[in-house]
Write a protein that holds these residues in place. Structure first.
Motif, PDB file in Angstrom:
ATOM      1  N   ALA A 161      -7.304   4.066   1.147  1.00 37.47           N
ATOM      2  CA  ALA A 161      -7.630   5.228   0.324  1.00 37.47           C
ATOM      3  C   ALA A 161      -9.116   5.257   0.026  1.00 37.47           C
ATOM      4  N   SER A 162      -9.610   6.443  -0.295  1.00 32.92           N
ATOM      5  CA  SER A 162     -10.988   6.536  -0.762  1.00 32.92           C
ATOM      6  C   SER A 162     -11.069   5.876  -2.134  1.00 32.92           C
ATOM      7  N   ALA A 163     -12.281   5.469  -2.510  1.00 23.72           N
ATOM      8  CA  ALA A 163     -12.457   4.747  -3.769  1.00 23.72           C
ATOM      9  C   ALA A 163     -11.968   5.564  -4.963  1.00 23.72           C
ATOM     10  N   SER A 164     -12.154   6.880  -4.903  1.00 25.35           N
ATOM     11  CA  SER A 164     -11.780   7.729  -6.039  1.00 25.35           C
ATOM     12  C   SER A 164     -10.274   7.784  -6.266  1.00 25.35           C
ATOM     13  N   GLN A 165      -9.476   7.453  -5.234  1.00 26.21           N
ATOM     14  CA  GLN A 165      -8.018   7.515  -5.365  1.00 26.21           C
ATOM     15  C   GLN A 165      -7.405   6.213  -5.860  1.00 26.21           C
ATOM     16  N   ILE A 166      -8.188   5.128  -5.863  1.00 30.37           N
ATOM     17  CA  ILE A 166      -7.625   3.824  -6.210  1.00 30.37           C
ATOM     18  C   ILE A 166      -7.105   3.762  -7.649  1.00 30.37           C
ATOM     19  N   PRO A 167      -7.825   4.293  -8.654  1.00 35.44           N
ATOM     20  CA  PRO A 167      -7.272   4.242 -10.015  1.00 35.44           C
ATOM     21  C   PRO A 167      -5.908   4.929 -10.126  1.00 35.44           C
ATOM     22  N   ALA A 168      -5.735   6.069  -9.472  1.00 33.35           N
ATOM     23  CA  ALA A 168      -4.451   6.772  -9.530  1.00 33.35           C
ATOM     24  C   ALA A 168      -3.337   5.932  -8.908  1.00 33.35           C
ATOM     25  N   LEU A 169      -3.655   5.234  -7.823  1.00 37.92           N
ATOM     26  CA  LEU A 169      -2.656   4.382  -7.177  1.00 37.92           C
ATOM     27  C   LEU A 169      -2.306   3.189  -8.063  1.00 37.92           C
ATOM     28  N   LEU A 170      -3.297   2.626  -8.739  1.00 35.96           N
ATOM     29  CA  LEU A 170      -3.012   1.500  -9.627  1.00 35.96           C
ATOM     30  C   LEU A 170      -2.171   1.935 -10.829  1.00 35.96           C
ATOM     31  N   LYS A 171      -2.421   3.137 -11.336  1.00 38.03           N
ATOM     32  CA  LYS A 171      -1.599   3.650 -12.433  1.00 38.03           C
ATOM     33  C   LYS A 171      -0.145   3.823 -11.989  1.00 38.03           C
ATOM     34  N   LEU A 172       0.023   4.114 -10.720  1.00 37.17           N
ATOM     35  CA  LEU A 172       1.358   4.357 -10.170  1.00 37.17           C
ATOM     36  C   LEU A 172       2.076   3.067  -9.797  1.00 37.17           C
ATOM     37  N   SER A 173       1.345   1.973  -9.739  1.00 39.12           N
ATOM     38  CA  SER A 173       1.853   0.746  -9.118  1.00 39.12           C
ATOM     39  C   SER A 173       3.109   0.181  -9.785  1.00 39.12           C
ATOM     40  N   SER A 174       3.294   0.400 -11.079  1.00 36.92           N
ATOM     41  CA  SER A 174       4.496  -0.130 -11.730  1.00 36.92           C
ATOM     42  C   SER A 174       5.767   0.533 -11.211  1.00 36.92           C
ATOM     43  N   ARG A 175       5.625   1.749 -10.653  1.00 37.25           N
ATOM     44  CA  ARG A 175       6.792   2.451 -10.111  1.00 37.25           C
ATOM     45  C   ARG A 175       6.920   2.282  -8.594  1.00 37.25           C
ATOM     46  N   ARG A 203      -1.390  -5.882 -11.858  1.00 33.80           N
ATOM     47  CA  ARG A 203      -0.302  -5.106 -11.245  1.00 33.80           C
ATOM     48  C   ARG A 203       0.212  -5.767  -9.960  1.00 33.80           C
ATOM     49  N   SER A 204      -0.255  -6.964  -9.669  1.00 27.40           N
ATOM     50  CA  SER A 204       0.123  -7.697  -8.441  1.00 27.40           C
ATOM     51  C   SER A 204      -0.288  -6.935  -7.189  1.00 27.40           C
ATOM     52  N   VAL A 205      -1.432  -6.270  -7.255  1.00 20.49           N
ATOM     53  CA  VAL A 205      -1.975  -5.513  -6.116  1.00 20.49           C
ATOM     54  C   VAL A 205      -3.374  -6.035  -5.807  1.00 20.49           C
ATOM     55  N   THR A 206      -3.597  -6.420  -4.555  1.00 19.29           N
ATOM     56  CA  THR A 206      -4.919  -6.892  -4.133  1.00 19.29           C
ATOM     57  C   THR A 206      -5.779  -5.701  -3.732  1.00 19.29           C
ATOM     58  N   ILE A 207      -7.071  -5.755  -4.110  1.00 18.78           N
ATOM     59  CA  ILE A 207      -8.017  -4.698  -3.758  1.00 18.78           C
ATOM     60  C   ILE A 207      -9.049  -5.268  -2.792  1.00 18.78           C
ATOM     61  N   LYS A 208      -9.207  -4.623  -1.650  1.00 20.34           N
ATOM     62  CA  LYS A 208     -10.246  -4.997  -0.688  1.00 20.34           C
ATOM     63  C   LYS A 208     -10.947  -3.732  -0.226  1.00 20.34           C
ATOM     64  N   ASP A 209     -12.111  -3.903   0.374  1.00 21.08           N
ATOM     65  CA  ASP A 209     -12.705  -2.753   1.040  1.00 21.08           C
ATOM     66  C   ASP A 209     -12.670  -2.978   2.550  1.00 21.08           C
ATOM     67  N   LEU A 210     -12.958  -1.937   3.282  1.00 21.15           N
ATOM     68  CA  LEU A 210     -12.765  -1.966   4.725  1.00 21.15           C
ATOM     69  C   LEU A 210     -13.647  -3.023   5.393  1.00 21.15           C
ATOM     70  N   ARG A 211     -14.861  -3.167   4.911  1.00 19.57           N
ATOM     71  CA  ARG A 211     -15.767  -4.160   5.507  1.00 19.57           C
ATOM     72  C   ARG A 211     -15.216  -5.574   5.347  1.00 19.57           C
ATOM     73  N   GLN A 212     -14.664  -5.850   4.191  1.00 18.74           N
ATOM     74  CA  GLN A 212     -14.067  -7.171   3.954  1.00 18.74           C
ATOM     75  C   GLN A 212     -12.912  -7.406   4.922  1.00 18.74           C
ATOM     76  N   LEU A 213     -12.097  -6.398   5.127  1.00 16.82           N
ATOM     77  CA  LEU A 213     -10.964  -6.522   6.039  1.00 16.82           C
ATOM     78  C   LEU A 213     -11.451  -6.771   7.468  1.00 16.82           C
ATOM     79  N   GLU A 214     -12.505  -6.060   7.856  1.00 16.89           N
ATOM     80  CA  GLU A 214     -13.046  -6.246   9.204  1.00 16.89           C
ATOM     81  C   GLU A 214     -13.584  -7.663   9.394  1.00 16.89           C
ATOM     82  N   GLU A 215     -14.250  -8.172   8.391  1.00 20.86           N
ATOM     83  CA  GLU A 215     -14.779  -9.547   8.493  1.00 20.86           C
ATOM     84  C   GLU A 215     -13.651 -10.543   8.691  1.00 20.86           C
ATOM     85  N   GLU A 216     -12.552 -10.370   7.976  1.00 22.21           N
ATOM     86  CA  GLU A 216     -11.403 -11.268   8.132  1.00 22.21           C
ATOM     87  C   GLU A 216     -10.832 -11.168   9.544  1.00 22.21           C
TER      88      GLU A 216
END
Length: 680
Positions: A161-175, A203-216
């Motif tokens: 998701a884009s960075a601006s959508q992450i807070p909404a997803l975290l608010k939703l995470s309990s459901r 919320r038991s959700v890990t946050i990464k960005d795309l560059r971090q994922l690519e490095e891994e």
């Protein structure tokens, strides 16, 4: 042989025979099966056909390894917001390395059980086709209820998701407790990443960005996994109208086959450039991009700001512009407004239009040496001046507008999908032939991968025996057509039959040239000009809860971007509103005063405000709101033929009764507050 050469049009095209009815296929109550007359019916067994999406990418990669692939305009500053006057590009080779890195990282997490656990291993799109994962698109306008439903229904454990959508997803995470990882497509500043990561931990959700994922992924590379045509590539959820979203299951073969079909008769230059501004979750845009990738072309993304779209086009100078009626209508309206200029300038424009239209209708040729140089070059420059192909899809467009666009752009301008260019057939069903002098108003013959038939709709008096043209519900079948909705047997059975025919819900006619034209809908669900589906009866039910409404008929036109309606108000409520507007007491029994009030724009505006309040209270979206109304004191009834005995509105009869009033409302133009935007 190059892809372009392989798919060239046959010599001596017969425009009077664009599709053929296969002998022996006609049955009672339906036409025979129509196939493309130029190419016949292709399949995955057709020589040199794409079988999977990685194969399609590899073809583009081999042709253009060191050439530009994906581009964007860099942002120079945020205050004020300013973008560079050029595009920055990544090559096919660079993107290949990135897709392998992202795919490797995700595959490792699925393999170790950090992610996954559902029926499908689900991740984002392009790079991940190579690792046999299933992508699921989430429109950002679906609403939190639909997003929650899709995450749980598709068992999404990771979301990009884009960075601006992450807070909404975290608010939703309990459901959505199955969600384990959110990957930010945007780079995250250290302080923001720290905050989001801390929030995610709670919320038991890990946050990464795309560059971090690519490095891994680069530190633990894994070779791409071979895919098969029958492997599921994506679940595309269609936006729900009266029910929850439906997940269309699309395989590699369906998407690759649909792309293959669109290549037939498509001429694209070496290094050709597509301007991408439609939502990437939209199947129409996805097929357009796959088509570009298959031939090693370039994709330039717009800035994301619709007000900068023309600026983006003038910098990018695209060759391919897949578009929708809403944008193309604006081009048309702007050009026609300029053409109404007084004096010599306006007269010259009108003369040029008439000369080119006459030539187009006589020969199919939309070019003119003189008028293109003197008049239309300026219109062409609005979109960069290099267009060779403009496609119009997702919703219908007026024949007059299509004719004008053809002569204005002086390139191939074709309607490729209509309301039946649905997710279920990967936006591939029919396509207008270039240089067909009388094609505007039709959607052309079947695509090479499809066969079509019309099935009688007796309740609407449409039959395959109608003359001069057979009519009926349009059904489509082919290698691109879906077989099922995900975990939804009921909707699957109501849409696709045992022989693989998708029943589109559109009523079509087939003309003497073998071209199809959409004339009606079987169901009371229709599509607005920007591509949004609306369920008219559902909307009427919502508005009926408003006290001012005794009866309401909601009307939509697929050439328009908004809804209008006829309201029969409650006399007591109307009298109250009329009293306030007139400044004197009006009684519910004063028919003359009420009739006068019904014609008063101030009264109409007041009633529309009440309706809008009710609609918003009931959660209707912007494109579902009625924007203009006509007030009538004559109720819909069985006696005047507008109601059934069970008190349901006879839509066609109601439309005919108020045709003049409805036409007058649309003639006023789109209200200034009506900006529903395209389908995301």
């Amino acid at each position: 042989m190059s892809l372009a050469k392989q798919h060239d049009w046959p010599a001596n095209l017969d425009y009077k025979k664009q599709s053929v009815e296969v002998p022996g296929t006609k049955r009672p109550g339906q036409t025979g099966h129509y196939q493309n007359s130029a190419w016949g019916l292709i399949s995955l067994e057709t020589p040199n056909s794409f079988q999977t999406l990685p194969e399609l990418f590899e073809t583009g990669y081999k042709a253009s390894k060191d050439k530009p692939f994906l581009g964007h305009r860099p942002r120079i500053s945020t205050t004020p917001l300013k973008y560079a006057d050029h595009y920055k590009w990544q090559t096919y080779g660079e993107i290949d390395l990135r897709r392998r890195a992202i795919g490797s990282a995700l595959h490792s997490m699925f393999a170790t059980g950090i992610l996954g656990g559902g029926e499908f291993e689900t991740i984002i799109d392009l790079a991940l086709h190579a690792y046999r994962k299933v992508g699921v698109s989430l429109y950002d306008t679906l609403g939190k209820e639909s997003v929650e439903y899709i995450i749980n229904h598709a068992h999404l454990t990771v979301i990009f998701a884009s960075a601006s959508q992450i807070p909404a997803l975290l608010k939703l995470s309990s459901r959505v407790p199955i969600l384990k990882l959110i990957v930010s497509i945007d780079d995250l500043a250290p302080e923001i990443k720290t905050v989001l990561s801390a929030w995610g931990e709670t919320r038991s959700v890990t946050i990464k960005d795309l560059r971090q994922l690519e490095e891994e992924g680069r530190s633990n590379p894994i070779e791409p996994l071979p895919a098969k045509s029958e492997d599921v590539a994506t679940l595309c959820y269609t936006s729900g109208t009266t029910s929850t979203p439906k997940g269309v299951v699309l395989t590699h073969g369906m998407l690759a086959g649909g792309t293959q079909s669109n290549l037939y008769g498509t001429h694209f230059p070496d290094g050709g450039v597509l301007l991408s501004y439609l939502p990437l979750a939209h199947i129409y845009e996805r097929i357009a991009e796959l088509l570009t990738i298959a031939i090693g072309g370039s994709i330039g993304y717009f800035t994301g700001d619709p007000l900068r779209l023309l600026e983006d086009a003038q910098i990018l100078k695209p060759n391919f512009f897949p578009s929708v009626p809403r944008v193309l209508n604006r081009v048309y309206q702007s050009a026609m407004a300029a053409g109404r200029a007084p004096g010599v300038k306006g007269a010259l424009f009108q003369k040029a239009v008439q000369a080119k239209l006459q030539k187009l209708h006589a020969t199919g040729d939309n070019t003119h040496f003189l008028w293109d140089r003197l008049v239309f070059r300026k219109i062409q420059a609005v979109l960069g001046g290099n267009l060779q192909l403009v496609t119009c899809g997702s919703a219908p467009i007026s024949p007059d507008v299509m004719d004008f666009l053809k002569i204005a752009f002086s390139c191939d301008v074709v309607e490729v999908v209509f309301s039946y260019g649905m997710t279920e057939n990967v936006a591939t069903c029919t396509k207008v032939w270039p240089k067909d002098p009388s094609s505007s108003g039709t959607v052309g013959p079947p695509q090479p991968c499809n066969e079509l038939k019309l099935v009688d709709v007796p309740q609407m008096r449409y039959t395959s025996e109608d003359r001069p043209y057979p009519r009926g519900e349009l059904c489509v079948r082919g290698l691109n057509c879906f077989k099922m909705y995900y975990k939804d047997e009921k909707n699957t059975k109501s849409t696709v039959d045992d022989e693989g025919w998708i029943h589109t819900g559109d009523v079509a006619a087939v003309d003497e040239c073998g071209r199809f034209k959409i004339i009606d809908r079987v169901k009371n669900i229709m599509k607005l000009a920007q591509g949004e589906y609306v369920a008219l009866e559902k909307i009427e039910n919502m508005y009926s809860a408003c006290p001012v409404t005794a009866q309401i008929y909601v009307h939509g036109d697929s050439l328009q971007s908004y809804l209008i309606g006829v309201v029969v108000p409650d006399p007591i409520q109307l009298a109250s509103i009329a009293s306030k507007v007139a400044g004197r007491r009006v009684t519910p029994q004063d028919t003359t005063a009420l009739m006068t009030a019904a014609r008063d724009q101030r009264v109409r505006d007041a009633i529309l405000r009440e309706l809008t309040k009710e609609a918003k209270k009931n959660g209707l979206q912007g494109f579902e709101l009625v924007k203009r109304i006509h007030i009538s004191l004559e109720p819909f009834s069985v006696d005047n033929g507008t109601l059934t005995p069970t008190m349901k509105i006879r839509r066609k009869d109601a439309e005919n009764l108020y045709k003049a009033e409805l036409d007058a409302l649309y003639a006023l133009g789109e209200p200034a507050s009506s900006h529903p935007g395209p389908k995301l």
